[in-house]
Design an enzyme around this catalytic site. Structure first.
Site, PDB file in Angstrom:
ATOM      1  N   GLY A   1      19.470  44.119  57.934  1.00  0.00           N
ATOM      2  CA  GLY A   1      18.800  44.994  58.894  1.00  0.00           C
ATOM      3  C   GLY A   1      18.746  46.388  58.318  1.00  0.00           C
TER       4      GLY A   1
ATOM      5  N   VAL B   1      24.075  40.876  57.611  1.00  0.00           N
ATOM      6  CA  VAL B   1      24.770  39.908  58.462  1.00  0.00           C
ATOM      7  C   VAL B   1      25.056  38.650  57.644  1.00  0.00           C
ATOM      8  CG1 VAL B   1      24.697  38.562  60.596  1.00  0.00           C
ATOM      9  CG2 VAL B   1      23.600  40.808  60.506  1.00  0.00           C
TER      10      VAL B   1
ATOM     11  N   LYS C   1      28.606  41.160  60.815  1.00  0.00           N
ATOM     12  CA  LYS C   1      27.676  42.225  60.402  1.00  0.00           C
ATOM     13  C   LYS C   1      28.483  43.306  59.705  1.00  0.00           C
ATOM     14  CE  LYS C   1      23.879  44.905  62.243  1.00  0.00           C
ATOM     15  NZ  LYS C   1      22.915  44.889  63.325  1.00  0.00           N
TER      16      LYS C   1
ATOM     17  N   ASP D   1      17.984  48.630  71.822  1.00  0.00           N
ATOM     18  CA  ASP D   1      17.372  48.059  70.614  1.00  0.00           C
ATOM     19  C   ASP D   1      16.849  46.650  70.913  1.00  0.00           C
ATOM     20  OD1 ASP D   1      16.505  48.124  68.023  1.00  0.00           O
ATOM     21  OD2 ASP D   1      18.452  47.730  67.104  1.00  0.00           O
TER      22      ASP D   1
HETATM   23  P1  ATP Z   1      17.951  46.223  62.683  1.00  0.00           P
HETATM   24  O1  ATP Z   1      18.980  46.542  61.680  1.00  0.00           O
HETATM   25  O2  ATP Z   1      16.810  47.150  62.658  1.00  0.00           O
HETATM   26  O3  ATP Z   1      18.539  46.062  64.042  1.00  0.00           O
HETATM   27  P2  ATP Z   1      17.782  43.341  62.450  1.00  0.00           P
HETATM   28  O4  ATP Z   1      18.156  43.065  63.848  1.00  0.00           O
HETATM   29  O5  ATP Z   1      16.755  42.440  61.842  1.00  0.00           O
HETATM   30  O6  ATP Z   1      17.265  44.829  62.288  1.00  0.00           O
HETATM   31  P3  ATP Z   1      20.494  42.817  61.700  1.00  0.00           P
HETATM   32  O7  ATP Z   1      20.953  43.091  63.073  1.00  0.00           O
HETATM   33  O8  ATP Z   1      21.278  43.360  60.580  1.00  0.00           O
HETATM   34  O9  ATP Z   1      19.015  43.328  61.493  1.00  0.00           O
HETATM   35  O10 ATP Z   1      20.381  41.234  61.546  1.00  0.00           O
HETATM   36  C1  ATP Z   1      19.839  40.652  60.395  1.00  0.00           C
HETATM   37  C2  ATP Z   1      19.496  39.202  60.697  1.00  0.00           C
HETATM   38  O11 ATP Z   1      20.693  38.452  60.816  1.00  0.00           O
HETATM   39  C3  ATP Z   1      18.776  39.011  62.024  1.00  0.00           C
HETATM   40  O12 ATP Z   1      17.402  39.134  61.861  1.00  0.00           O
HETATM   41  C4  ATP Z   1      19.182  37.611  62.428  1.00  0.00           C
HETATM   42  O13 ATP Z   1      18.225  36.696  61.965  1.00  0.00           O
HETATM   43  C5  ATP Z   1      20.510  37.397  61.729  1.00  0.00           C
HETATM   44  N1  ATP Z   1      21.623  37.403  62.707  1.00  0.00           N
HETATM   45  C6  ATP Z   1      22.188  38.480  63.266  1.00  0.00           C
HETATM   46  N2  ATP Z   1      23.195  38.146  64.082  1.00  0.00           N
HETATM   47  C7  ATP Z   1      23.262  36.797  64.059  1.00  0.00           C
HETATM   48  C8  ATP Z   1      24.092  35.806  64.727  1.00  0.00           C
HETATM   49  N3  ATP Z   1      25.052  36.159  65.574  1.00  0.00           N
HETATM   50  N4  ATP Z   1      23.864  34.507  64.466  1.00  0.00           N
HETATM   51  C9  ATP Z   1      22.882  34.133  63.604  1.00  0.00           C
HETATM   52  N5  ATP Z   1      22.064  34.996  62.975  1.00  0.00           N
HETATM   53  C10 ATP Z   1      22.250  36.320  63.183  1.00  0.00           C
HETATM   54 MG    MG Z   2      19.940  43.020  64.841  1.00  0.00          MG
END
Ligand code: ATP
Ligand code: MG
Length: 432
Positions: free
Chosen positions: A170, A175, A190, A278
């Site tokens: 992200g 993550v 994360k 968000d």
């Molecule tokens: P941002 O940082 O702008 O919020 P984002 O939501 O895409 O963007 P992250 O929150 O870092 O970024 O998450 C990255 C990816 O990891 C997500 O798009 C999701 O597909 C995956 N992910 C996050 N949390 C989980 C979870 N608990 N279980 C499975 N996949 C997850």
């Molecule tokens: Mg996210």
């Protein structure tokens, strides 16, 4: 012992499966099913009928990872159970653990006679099974209470975590899918690099405390957080269907159930006076059990601020008033809810370019093309995306909106089946 090798949605390479039928007094009978894909709900009831001849069994239950009992009354519900079970088998295989049988709990209308729990024998249909053996009731699986204790005790630390795949990147961090050694549990961790003082680290940790109290099936489970050097790790429940940003054009009867869960998750957060801040498809997670959960909501102002110092925090889901720097409120979350679901249903796979954000501030809100979507859905989105925050639905209006009411039937199976199908398709495409 068995064992089968299969995909999380029941794409079985081998056909065998052991079902452990748990009996009210604590004994159990193991039933080896040699052809799991052909297994019908009726077959299971037949076998239960032989194990408990004096009871009229009309349904059975299995336990999910939180120890909650899920009832099975039909072939469809049984498919969902098998999907869930096979995903746990996959986890156990990945972790090199002993694979456990699928445990089921018959639900009898009439309690079984005492004599049925001794000298258990079962004859299954020819070819369908093998002779069972009576077993003690204690399970190898860690009880969910024990797990919750380990996970919620602030005992999460780097030493107990084995990082596996990267689930995504992200703006703020990465993550990972990870294995928690002490609980044997798969987590999503994360990891966010943050160069901040010890004082700020402590403030973030105390602001995160509220996450332990969040208790809703529409909010991602939080297991703990810790700092190592200049990065924070946030450990949460892993969702095997991932986030909604990778799914497009979701059939409306599925999308409707997902929207209901998202609205319930937001309503829960708002009831705790937490604004999500968000709301977007990548923060809406699904799993093969048909659950939909929200993640990444802004409980820690300090964490949000610290990330914002490193990364520019603008995204296409922000409400006009937020882009203009005005006050953020529940209504701004509602805008993001609307634009998220509009985005998911659009054909093209990418968000609108950032320069278009200014148009959202200055011009009319985008609308979904009528005719392609149902009238209640288009109305729901249009209401959420009213330019004036006060004109958007309040929490109670969201729950009462015809689109939400129509799909507020608690039917998780619809989502479960769809997630399973999508994962199968993705796997098949990956194999090509
Ligand atoms: P941002 O940082 O702008 O919020 P984002 O939501 O895409 O963007 P992250 O929150 O870092 O970024 O998450 C990255 C990816 O990891 C997500 O798009 C999701 O597909 C995956 N992910 C996050 N949390 C989980 C979870 N608990 N279980 C499975 N996949 C997850
Ligand atoms: Mg996210």
């Amino acid at each position: 012992m068995l064992w089968l090798l299969c995909g999380p949605c029941g794409a079985m390479d081998s056909q065998a499966l052991v079902i452990r039928i748990k009996i009210p007094d604590g004994a159990a009978v193991d039933w080896t099913v040699h052809s799991a894909p052909q297994l019908l709900f009726r077959d299971v009831l037949d076998v239960i009928g032989q194990v408990l001849p004096d009871a009229t069994t009309t349904a059975f239950e299995y336990e999910d990872e939180d120890g909650d009992r899920i009832t099975v009354r039909s072939d469809e519900e049984m498919k969902a159970m098998l999907s869930y079970y096979f995903s746990t088998v996959m986890e156990q295989q990945v972790n090199g653990q002993l694979i456990e049988p699928l445990q089921i709990y018959p639900r009898a209308c009439k309690p079984p006679g005492k004599r049925n729990i001794h000298g258990l024998k079962v004859n299954t249909r020819a070819g369908a099974g093998s002779a069972p053996e009576a077993l003690p009731s204690n399970s190898l699986k860690k009880s969910s209470a024990e797990l919750k204790k380990i996970l919620a005790n602030g005992q999460m630390n780097e030493q107990d975590i084995r990082y596996r795949d990267i689930l995504g990147h992200g703006n703020g961090g990465t993550v990972y899918k990870a294995y928690h050694v002490r609980s044997g549990k798969i987590l999503a961790v994360k990891v966010i690099p943050l160069d901040i003082t010890l004082e700020l680290q402590k403030q973030i940790m105390s602001e995160l405390e509220i996450l332990y109290k969040c208790d809703s099936s529409y909010i991602i489970g939080f297991y703990g957080a810790f700092f190592v050097e200049n990065r924070i790790s946030l450990c949460t429940e892993f969702m095997d269907g991932g986030s909604l940003d990778v799914y497009r054009k979701i059939p409306e009867h599925v999308l409707g159930r997902i929207a209901v869960a998202v609205v319930k998750g937001l309503t829960y957060l708002w009831s705790l006076k937490i604004l999500h801040r968000d709301v977007k498809p990548s923060n809406m997670l699904v799993n093969t059990r048909g659950q939909v959960k929200l993640c990444d909501f802004g409980v820690s102002t300090q964490l949000v601020n610290s990330i914002a110092k490193t990364y520019v925090g603008t995204n296409a889901y922000m409400a006009p008033e937020r882009i203009s720097g005005e006050q953020y409120g529940i209504h701004s979350d509602v805008w993001s809810l609307g634009i998220s679901f509009m985005e998911i249903q659009k054909n093209q796979g990418s968000l609108m370019p950032l320069q278009l954000l200014q148009c959202i501030v200055d011009e009319e809100s985008p609308v979904l093309p009528a005719g392609e979507f149902s009238e209640p859905f288009v109305h729901f989105i249009t209401q959420c995306m009213k330019k004036q925050p006060k004109e958007r639905p309040a929490p109670e209006d969201l729950m009462g909106h015809p689109f939400v009411v129509q799909y507020n039937d608690g039917n998780a199976e619809v989502v479960s089946m769809w997630v399973c199908r999508m994962l199968e398709e993705r796997r098949a495409q990956g194999a090509q």
